[in-house]
Design a protein around this motif. Structure first.
Motif, PDB file in Angstrom:
ATOM      1  N   ARG A 121       0.825  -1.214   0.000  1.00 15.97           N
ATOM      2  CA  ARG A 121       0.000   0.000   0.000  1.00 15.97           C
ATOM      3  C   ARG A 121       0.861   1.266   0.000  1.00 15.97           C
ATOM      4  O   ARG A 121       0.480   2.281  -0.579  1.00 15.97           O
ATOM      5  CB  ARG A 121      -0.919  -0.010   1.217  1.00 15.97           C
ATOM      6  N   ARG A 173      -0.670   1.341  -6.848  1.00 14.14           N
ATOM      7  CA  ARG A 173      -2.031   1.198  -6.339  1.00 14.14           C
ATOM      8  C   ARG A 173      -2.580   2.531  -5.839  1.00 14.14           C
ATOM      9  O   ARG A 173      -3.468   2.587  -5.010  1.00 14.14           O
ATOM     10  CB  ARG A 173      -2.058   0.149  -5.222  1.00 14.14           C
ATOM     11  N   LYS A 174      -2.050   3.627  -6.378  1.00 14.40           N
ATOM     12  CA  LYS A 174      -2.551   4.965  -6.074  1.00 14.40           C
ATOM     13  C   LYS A 174      -2.608   5.769  -7.370  1.00 14.40           C
ATOM     14  O   LYS A 174      -1.746   5.610  -8.241  1.00 14.40           O
ATOM     15  CB  LYS A 174      -1.662   5.696  -5.064  1.00 14.40           C
ATOM     16  N   PHE A 214      -6.175   8.913  -4.774  1.00 20.79           N
ATOM     17  CA  PHE A 214      -7.022   7.806  -4.333  1.00 20.79           C
ATOM     18  C   PHE A 214      -6.237   6.509  -4.392  1.00 20.79           C
ATOM     19  O   PHE A 214      -5.346   6.341  -5.237  1.00 20.79           O
ATOM     20  CB  PHE A 214      -8.251   7.660  -5.238  1.00 20.79           C
ATOM     21  N   ASP A 215      -6.579   5.571  -3.531  1.00 23.87           N
ATOM     22  CA  ASP A 215      -6.127   4.194  -3.706  1.00 23.87           C
ATOM     23  C   ASP A 215      -6.907   3.589  -4.861  1.00 23.87           C
ATOM     24  O   ASP A 215      -8.058   3.981  -5.118  1.00 23.87           O
ATOM     25  CB  ASP A 215      -6.384   3.365  -2.441  1.00 23.87           C
ATOM     26  N   THR A 254      -7.778  -0.229  -7.216  1.00 25.94           N
ATOM     27  CA  THR A 254      -7.758  -1.688  -7.223  1.00 25.94           C
ATOM     28  C   THR A 254      -6.683  -2.184  -8.176  1.00 25.94           C
ATOM     29  O   THR A 254      -6.040  -1.396  -8.883  1.00 25.94           O
ATOM     30  CB  THR A 254      -9.120  -2.237  -7.668  1.00 25.94           C
ATOM     31  N   LYS A 281     -10.897   3.488  -5.303  1.00 23.28           N
ATOM     32  CA  LYS A 281     -11.535   2.973  -4.098  1.00 23.28           C
ATOM     33  C   LYS A 281     -12.186   4.142  -3.347  1.00 23.28           C
ATOM     34  O   LYS A 281     -11.498   5.090  -2.950  1.00 23.28           O
ATOM     35  CB  LYS A 281     -10.502   2.291  -3.192  1.00 23.28           C
ATOM     36  N   LYS A 282     -13.476   4.072  -3.172  1.00 20.87           N
ATOM     37  CA  LYS A 282     -14.194   5.132  -2.471  1.00 20.87           C
ATOM     38  C   LYS A 282     -13.718   5.233  -1.028  1.00 20.87           C
ATOM     39  O   LYS A 282     -13.396   4.239  -0.389  1.00 20.87           O
ATOM     40  CB  LYS A 282     -15.696   4.868  -2.500  1.00 20.87           C
ATOM     41  N   GLY A 283     -13.687   6.467  -0.526  1.00 23.59           N
ATOM     42  CA  GLY A 283     -13.308   6.687   0.862  1.00 23.59           C
ATOM     43  C   GLY A 283     -11.825   6.740   1.119  1.00 23.59           C
ATOM     44  O   GLY A 283     -11.390   6.830   2.278  1.00 23.59           O
ATOM     45  N   THR A 284     -11.002   6.673   0.049  1.00 25.51           N
ATOM     46  CA  THR A 284      -9.542   6.700   0.245  1.00 25.51           C
ATOM     47  C   THR A 284      -8.924   8.023  -0.218  1.00 25.51           C
ATOM     48  O   THR A 284      -7.706   8.142  -0.332  1.00 25.51           O
ATOM     49  CB  THR A 284      -8.878   5.545  -0.522  1.00 25.51           C
ATOM     50  N   GLU A 285      -9.758   9.024  -0.466  1.00 22.67           N
ATOM     51  CA  GLU A 285      -9.278  10.306  -0.965  1.00 22.67           C
ATOM     52  C   GLU A 285      -8.296  10.952   0.009  1.00 22.67           C
ATOM     53  O   GLU A 285      -8.488  10.944   1.220  1.00 22.67           O
ATOM     54  CB  GLU A 285     -10.461  11.243  -1.195  1.00 22.67           C
ATOM     55  N   LYS A 286      -7.220  11.511  -0.571  1.00 18.90           N
ATOM     56  CA  LYS A 286      -6.197  12.149   0.247  1.00 18.90           C
ATOM     57  C   LYS A 286      -5.561  13.288  -0.548  1.00 18.90           C
ATOM     58  O   LYS A 286      -5.418  13.199  -1.764  1.00 18.90           O
ATOM     59  CB  LYS A 286      -5.126  11.107   0.618  1.00 18.90           C
TER      60      LYS A 286
END
Length: 407
Positions: free
Chosen positions: A227, A240-241, A258-259, A261, A267-272
């Protein structure tokens, strides 16, 4: 009327000019850049054997040799049209027209940029522009940046920027869209990355290079890719980003990441948000072939060579009488290969003019062998299946000549 006009003063063009001048041909080299050397000027990397490849020094050697041979080189001149005339070619430029019996097009390659929302902000640049600013102009492109696009070119230039003291946060994928689908797919990117794995200190990446030909291995490698990424020269490489947005008002301030797949889906909810002040976008290279097209040269699409390529043979001849090509216009490879191809082209041109000189026949064959050797020893391959692509091009050339003879 020149014996030959060479468009492009990069490694292929300069190498060809040197060979032509050695056989006392009347040569003109034209390039739109104010300095000779082409993409050589920005290159600086360490070979697997520990030796350094310094493009500025390589350019210096080529230009000094050309100068000693009294080669006419005109810089800052743009060619906008090539016209086939009865006794050769008429090359139209912003400094007038030049006539020649033969023409060598050695225009190299250009960058493809992967579009990312916000890419028009000041502080966003192509990875090649960052290379030139860093290695040629000695300009620091920013305090901290990120590279969007993971490929052979971006990895090599990222290392060059590190050596110049530029702080890079990481290398990441672009978000997937119809234009970036190949550049945003972790499995496909892993396949490309494997061709520089031997340069990496990471055992994971070196292992990936050995097993990349096995599809199952690529799937496993991307599925279990860490990751936090794997480090190459201390810099995280994230398969994977992906970056979905470049943010800022008057200049780059951050990117949205985002992360993803193993298939490149967000992937929802991985926003940074990652704070950076510059962004380098890397979409790879494509051959600069426009002049060959207007000269009437037929083309062949070759995925192995990087796109639509002017039809040519191993001697760098095209089906058009007097028209030759060399360097990355014939397929995306290293500067060393381009230089070797330029030598072949120059000798082939000299042989065509002088005819029947046994020594020249031998030198052409020897130079072609040098190209193959240089290709086989290349530390970096931009595309898989280069040899297969070259073999196919030879077949296409022979078929084009058969068709021409039949007509």
């Amino acid at each position: 009327m020149y014996d030959v006009i060479i468009v492009g003063a990069g490694p292929a063009g300069l190498s060809a000019a040197i060979q032509c001048r050695k056989w006392d041909m009347n040569v003109l080299v034209i390039d739109e850049f104010p300095k000779a050397g082409g993409r050589l000027l920005g290159q600086l990397h360490q070979e697997p054997n520990g030796e350094w490849w310094n493009g500025i020094e390589e350019t210096k050697q080529l230009t000094e040799t050309a100068s000693k041979l009294n080669t006419e080189i005109r810089l800052g001149i743009s060619v906008h049209h090539v016209e086939k005339i009865d006794d050769g070619f008429l090359v139209h430029t912003n400094h007038g027209d030049f006539a020649s019996v033969r023409l060598l097009i050695a225009t190299g390659a250009a960058e493809s940029a992967a579009p990312v929302p916000g890419w028009t902000l000041p502080g966003v640049m192509s990875i090649g522009a960052a290379q030139v600013m860093t290695n040629v102009h000695r300009v620091r492109v920013g305090e901290k940046g990120i590279v969007i696009g993971i490929n052979v070119l971006s990895a090599a230039i990222a290392r060059e920027m590190q050596l110049a003291g530029v702080d890079l946060h990481s290398m990441v994928l672009p978000a997937m869209n119809p234009v970036t689908k190949d550049h945003a797919h972790p499995k496909k990117v892993m396949d490309k990355l494997s061709r520089i794995a031997h340069l990496a200190p990471s055992a994971f990446l070196r292992f990936g290079g050995k097993v990349a030909k096995a599809n199952i291995a690529r799937k496993l490698a991307t599925q279990f890719y860490p990751r936090n990424g794997m480090k190459m020269w201390g810099m995280p490489i994230h398969l994977r980003k992906a970056v979905t947005q470049i943010n800022g008002t008057d200049h780059v301030e951050s990117v949205t990441m985002f992360d993803v797949t193993a298939d490149g889906k967000l992937k929802k909810g991985t926003e940074k948000r990652v704070e950076v002040d510059f962004v380098c976008i890397a979409g790879g290279l494509y051959p600069l072939t426009e002049l060959a097209a207007v000269a009437g040269c037929p083309f062949h699409y070759s995925e192995e060579l990087g796109g639509h390529i002017p039809v040519h043979n191993e001697e760098m001849k095209t089906p058009i009488d007097g028209l030759f090509v060399a360097g990355n216009i014939t397929g995306i490879e290293s500067a060393k290969v381009a230089r070797a191809q330029g030598k072949v082209a120059g000798l082939s041109i000299a042989r065509e003019k002088l005819k029947g000189i046994a020594d020249l026949e031998y030198k052409v064959l020897q130079a072609m062998n040098d190209v193959r050797k240089t290709r086989n020893e290349a530390s970096i391959q931009f595309h898989p299946g280069i040899e297969e692509g070259r073999t196919k091009m030879e077949d296409v050339f022979r078929e084009s000549k058969k068709t021409e003879t039949a007509l």
